[in-house]
Design a protein around this motif. Structure first.
Motif, PDB file in Angstrom:
ATOM      1  N   ALA A   1     -10.893   0.553   4.473  1.00 10.71           N
ATOM      2  CA  ALA A   1     -10.185   1.691   4.256  1.00 10.71           C
ATOM      3  C   ALA A   1     -10.454   2.520   4.919  1.00 10.71           C
ATOM      4  O   ALA A   1     -11.466   3.882   4.436  1.00 10.71           O
ATOM      5  CB  ALA A   1      -9.582   1.673   2.937  1.00 10.71           C
TER       6      ALA A   1
ATOM      7  N   ASP B   1      -7.698  -1.804  -4.492  1.00 10.24           N
ATOM      8  CA  ASP B   1      -8.940  -3.167  -4.526  1.00 10.24           C
ATOM      9  C   ASP B   1      -7.818  -3.304  -5.393  1.00 10.24           C
ATOM     10  O   ASP B   1      -8.235  -5.084  -5.670  1.00 10.24           O
ATOM     11  CB  ASP B   1     -10.094  -2.415  -4.599  1.00 10.24           C
ATOM     12  CG  ASP B   1     -11.033  -3.712  -5.369  1.00 10.24           C
ATOM     13  OD1 ASP B   1     -10.560  -4.671  -3.968  1.00 10.24           O
ATOM     14  OD2 ASP B   1     -11.783  -3.679  -6.240  1.00 10.24           O
TER      15      ASP B   1
ATOM     16  N   LEU C   1      -4.513   4.345   6.031  1.00  7.51           N
ATOM     17  CA  LEU C   1      -3.766   5.504   4.616  1.00  7.51           C
ATOM     18  C   LEU C   1      -4.053   6.724   4.994  1.00  7.51           C
ATOM     19  O   LEU C   1      -4.810   6.979   4.542  1.00  7.51           O
ATOM     20  CB  LEU C   1      -4.155   4.786   3.141  1.00  7.51           C
ATOM     21  CG  LEU C   1      -5.102   3.223   2.728  1.00  7.51           C
ATOM     22  CD1 LEU C   1      -5.592   3.892   1.620  1.00  7.51           C
ATOM     23  CD2 LEU C   1      -3.742   2.310   2.681  1.00  7.51           C
TER      24      LEU C   1
ATOM     25  N   ARG D   1      -8.451  -4.718   7.932  1.00  8.81           N
ATOM     26  CA  ARG D   1      -8.549  -2.888   7.599  1.00  8.81           C
ATOM     27  C   ARG D   1      -7.103  -2.551   7.421  1.00  8.81           C
ATOM     28  O   ARG D   1      -6.415  -2.621   7.903  1.00  8.81           O
ATOM     29  CB  ARG D   1      -8.544  -3.024   9.521  1.00  8.81           C
ATOM     30  CG  ARG D   1     -10.233  -3.705   9.202  1.00  8.81           C
ATOM     31  CD  ARG D   1     -11.086  -2.875  10.938  1.00  8.81           C
ATOM     32  NE  ARG D   1     -12.000  -3.559  11.391  1.00  8.81           N
ATOM     33  CZ  ARG D   1     -12.366  -3.428  12.427  1.00  8.81           C
ATOM     34  NH1 ARG D   1     -12.376  -3.108  13.190  1.00  8.81           N
ATOM     35  NH2 ARG D   1     -13.801  -3.340  12.174  1.00  8.81           N
ATOM     36  N   LEU D   2      -7.273  -1.217   6.043  1.00  9.29           N
ATOM     37  CA  LEU D   2      -6.509  -0.126   6.264  1.00  9.29           C
ATOM     38  C   LEU D   2      -6.576   1.067   6.587  1.00  9.29           C
ATOM     39  O   LEU D   2      -7.489   1.360   6.197  1.00  9.29           O
ATOM     40  CB  LEU D   2      -6.776   0.209   5.046  1.00  9.29           C
ATOM     41  CG  LEU D   2      -5.791  -1.745   3.753  1.00  9.29           C
ATOM     42  CD1 LEU D   2      -6.099  -1.076   1.947  1.00  9.29           C
ATOM     43  CD2 LEU D   2      -4.766  -2.109   4.165  1.00  9.29           C
TER      44      LEU D   2
ATOM     45  N   ALA E   1     -12.509  -5.488   2.310  1.00 11.81           N
ATOM     46  CA  ALA E   1     -11.416  -4.180   3.433  1.00 11.81           C
ATOM     47  C   ALA E   1     -11.797  -3.152   3.596  1.00 11.81           C
ATOM     48  O   ALA E   1     -13.353  -2.658   2.736  1.00 11.81           O
ATOM     49  CB  ALA E   1     -10.391  -3.927   1.762  1.00 11.81           C
TER      50      ALA E   1
ATOM     51  N   SER F   1      -2.506  -1.466   8.021  1.00  9.32           N
ATOM     52  CA  SER F   1      -3.007  -3.132   7.461  1.00  9.32           C
ATOM     53  C   SER F   1      -3.035  -3.621   9.371  1.00  9.32           C
ATOM     54  O   SER F   1      -1.907  -3.530   9.701  1.00  9.32           O
ATOM     55  CB  SER F   1      -3.110  -3.379   6.416  1.00  9.32           C
ATOM     56  OG  SER F   1      -1.835  -3.899   6.873  1.00  9.32           O
TER      57      SER F   1
ATOM     58  N   ALA G   1       1.273   3.937   5.334  1.00 12.44           N
ATOM     59  CA  ALA G   1      -0.163   2.468   5.647  1.00 12.44           C
ATOM     60  C   ALA G   1       0.338   1.517   6.488  1.00 12.44           C
ATOM     61  O   ALA G   1       1.447   1.395   7.060  1.00 12.44           O
ATOM     62  CB  ALA G   1      -0.504   1.926   4.463  1.00 12.44           C
TER      63      ALA G   1
ATOM     64  N   VAL H   1      -8.608   4.302  -3.763  1.00 10.28           N
ATOM     65  CA  VAL H   1      -8.941   3.564  -3.367  1.00 10.28           C
ATOM     66  C   VAL H   1      -9.578   2.292  -4.327  1.00 10.28           C
ATOM     67  O   VAL H   1      -9.151   1.082  -4.364  1.00 10.28           O
ATOM     68  CB  VAL H   1     -10.610   3.398  -2.854  1.00 10.28           C
ATOM     69  CG1 VAL H   1     -11.353   3.274  -2.551  1.00 10.28           C
ATOM     70  CG2 VAL H   1     -10.056   4.516  -1.859  1.00 10.28           C
TER      71      VAL H   1
ATOM     72  N   SER I   1       0.446  -0.995  -0.004  1.00  9.88           N
ATOM     73  CA  SER I   1      -0.023  -0.325  -0.013  1.00  9.88           C
ATOM     74  C   SER I   1       0.710   0.820   0.166  1.00  9.88           C
ATOM     75  O   SER I   1       0.653   2.571  -0.580  1.00  9.88           O
ATOM     76  CB  SER I   1      -1.395  -0.001   1.054  1.00  9.88           C
ATOM     77  OG  SER I   1      -1.732  -1.315   1.338  1.00  9.88           O
TER      78      SER I   1
END
Length: 198
Positions: free
Chosen positions: A185, A165, A149, A146-147, A183, A134, A132, A161, A123
């Motif tokens: 974000a 993905d 950023l 779960r991110l 996910a 995660s 990032a 995004v 990322s």
């Protein structure tokens, strides 16, 4: 359950226990007399022989039939509540291991932390992402990413995004053999300190 309300309740409980412990310690060690200071008149302990409850207060309800069942029930509820709270602190939905299809029919276990590190690194390498983080969790028995950023000033959130993905998360799905890796974000703007140009 690690929310701000939980932290506030834990902090207040800790302060209450600390104050009670300090009151008992000051009284039992007779620190008022030894260090020559006075406490307010409402202070419960003024010396090592003082007690929180007098003999009359402690024995006033013993002869009543409801007293001991009420005391035992209240202590039981307090114990169960404290035990539930303790277990809630230890419980986490974070995915420790992930079972993947190794292609030989046996399968393999991979550490969740390793997948998190790869997701974070890939990322961060994506254009428009400055940092990032995660986490892999298990939600309804399905792994979910779960991110968080930090976006660069020039980044467009929709493009970032969509790109994550189709590239980063798609590689994670393929390499782990998962049919789906939902996910979530959270995007944060990176603020740079202003610099003076001369």
């Amino acid at each position: 359950m690690r929310t701000s309300i939980n932290r506030i309740l834990l902090g207040l409980t800790g302060l209450l226990l600390l104050a009670l412990g300090a009151a008992v310690l000051i009284g039992s060690l007779d620190l008022q007399r030894r260090w020559d200071f006075t406490m307010p008149s409402s202070w419960p302990f003024s010396g090592p022989k003082d007690v929180l409850l007098s003999a009359h207060d402690r024995t006033r309800y013993r002869s009543r039939g409801w007293w001991w069942p009420t005391v035992i029930a209240a202590l039981g509820v307090l114990f169960l509540g404290a035990l539930w709270w303790l277990l809630a602190q230890a419980r986490t939905r974070r995915l420790r291991q992930l079972r993947i299809d190794s292609g030989d029919g046996q399968g393999a276990q991979i550490r969740g932390r390793a997948v998190e590190n790869v997701l974070s690194a890939e990322s961060e390498a994506y254009d428009g992402v400055e940092w990032a983080g995660s986490t892999l969790i298990r939600k309804r028995r399905v792994p979910q990413a779960r991110l968080v950023l930090g976006l660069a000033p020039h980044a467009t959130p929709v493009e970032v995004v969509d790109g994550l993905d189709t590239e980063v998360l798609e590689r994670a799905r393929t390499s782990t053999g998962l049919d789906a890796l939902p996910a979530e974000a959270r995007l944060r703007a990176v603020r740079h300190r202003a610099s003076r140009v001369t």
